[in-house]
Design a protein around this motif. Sequence first.
Motif, PDB file in Angstrom:
ATOM      1  N   PRO A 299       1.399   4.587   9.131  1.00  0.00           N
ATOM      2  CA  PRO A 299       1.436   3.457   8.194  1.00  0.00           C
ATOM      3  C   PRO A 299       0.585   3.641   6.938  1.00  0.00           C
ATOM      4  O   PRO A 299       0.414   2.688   6.178  1.00  0.00           O
TER       5      PRO A 299
ATOM      6  N   PRO B 196       1.170   4.540   1.361  1.00  0.00           N
ATOM      7  CA  PRO B 196       2.407   3.883   0.907  1.00  0.00           C
ATOM      8  C   PRO B 196       2.859   4.397  -0.452  1.00  0.00           C
ATOM      9  O   PRO B 196       2.064   4.869  -1.265  1.00  0.00           O
TER      10      PRO B 196
ATOM     11  N   TRP C 108       5.112  -0.340  -2.956  1.00  0.00           N
ATOM     12  CA  TRP C 108       4.893  -0.922  -1.622  1.00  0.00           C
ATOM     13  C   TRP C 108       3.426  -0.805  -1.201  1.00  0.00           C
ATOM     14  O   TRP C 108       3.111  -0.704  -0.013  1.00  0.00           O
ATOM     15  N   ARG C 109       2.534  -0.829  -2.143  1.00  0.00           N
ATOM     16  CA  ARG C 109       1.116  -0.584  -1.842  1.00  0.00           C
ATOM     17  C   ARG C 109       0.490  -1.677  -0.992  1.00  0.00           C
ATOM     18  O   ARG C 109      -0.538  -1.457  -0.363  1.00  0.00           O
ATOM     19  N   GLU C 110       1.072  -2.859  -0.995  1.00  0.00           N
ATOM     20  CA  GLU C 110       0.466  -3.986  -0.279  1.00  0.00           C
ATOM     21  C   GLU C 110       0.954  -4.119   1.161  1.00  0.00           C
ATOM     22  O   GLU C 110       0.592  -5.079   1.844  1.00  0.00           O
ATOM     23  N   GLU C 111       1.751  -3.182   1.641  1.00  0.00           N
ATOM     24  CA  GLU C 111       2.246  -3.269   3.015  1.00  0.00           C
ATOM     25  C   GLU C 111       2.189  -1.898   3.672  1.00  0.00           C
ATOM     26  O   GLU C 111       2.142  -0.872   2.983  1.00  0.00           O
ATOM     27  N   PRO C 112       2.167  -1.859   5.005  1.00  0.00           N
ATOM     28  CA  PRO C 112       2.091  -0.565   5.688  1.00  0.00           C
ATOM     29  C   PRO C 112       3.294   0.313   5.355  1.00  0.00           C
ATOM     30  O   PRO C 112       4.418  -0.175   5.215  1.00  0.00           O
ATOM     31  N   ASN C 113       3.031   1.589   5.228  1.00  0.00           N
ATOM     32  CA  ASN C 113       4.116   2.547   5.049  1.00  0.00           C
ATOM     33  C   ASN C 113       4.949   2.599   6.315  1.00  0.00           C
ATOM     34  O   ASN C 113       4.487   2.222   7.399  1.00  0.00           O
ATOM     35  N   ARG C 114       6.155   3.089   6.203  1.00  0.00           N
ATOM     36  CA  ARG C 114       7.065   3.145   7.353  1.00  0.00           C
ATOM     37  C   ARG C 114       7.932   4.399   7.262  1.00  0.00           C
ATOM     38  O   ARG C 114       8.206   4.888   6.156  1.00  0.00           O
TER      39      ARG C 114
END
Length: 268
Positions: free
Chosen positions: A216, A219, A223-229
């Motif tokens: 996660p 990013p 999408w810096r404010e949410e976990p990577n996927r």
Amino acid sequence: MQSDLDLFDSHCHLDFDAFGGWRDQALRNARSAGIRQILLPGVTAQYWPRLLQLCQLHAQACEHYPLLYPALGMHPCFMAEHRPEHLDLLQQRLAEGEALAVGEIGLDFFIPDSDAQAQQQLLEQQLLLARQFDLPVLLHVRKAHDPMLKTLRRLKLPRGGIVHAFSGSEQQARIYIDLGFKLGFGGVLSYGRATKLRHLAATLPLESMVLETDAPDMPLSGWREEPNRPERVADVLGVLAQLRAEPVRQIARQTTHNACAVLGLAGG
């Protein structure tokens, strides 16, 4: 991005707590985005069993989930959690054939007040295990490429490995390649300010590259404010295709081949 590209995320921490509650959805999304195989690096002995169990659950290809492969190692950012007996446990698990690679291991001198000597000792102990069991390694290297390259030259690993989230110079990149390593490129490529890295991604041989997310972590831009996927390895592919001005399918095919080759999997 096409969903039939057969992509390989060569570095993803799906076992981390950040995926709790939505891990299956993350895997379904990854499959829909064209990700067919994912390598999960271990970072501490405490969580190796969880990682191995997750990989066992997805050890066969199906229409809903990618194949998951395990690597086991002790990460330099978690030195306080490693114990001498964990090396014995790692040796035992490698002897039982439970991992495709030794990792995530390495040197991180970016950490404030890092104990470089302790990191170096742990690195060398794990590199020797990789050599003993003829396995590739997954390297974490920050602010330490020169000492890492010096170590690799001295210990001579026949199987090479992957330099995760490569951040070095062109000269260092070419030395790694000569030593049998692939270079991992991920979300940092999506940032315009990463000019040096973007230039390397555009000019180094495609045969030397693998795609990754480090989800996660790391990013992509936007999408810096949410976990990577893991599904976003497809976006990394898109950025790389733009930088190289080469067909998406060609890059997808070659980077997946590269990952399989270094890990000893079919398709390499």
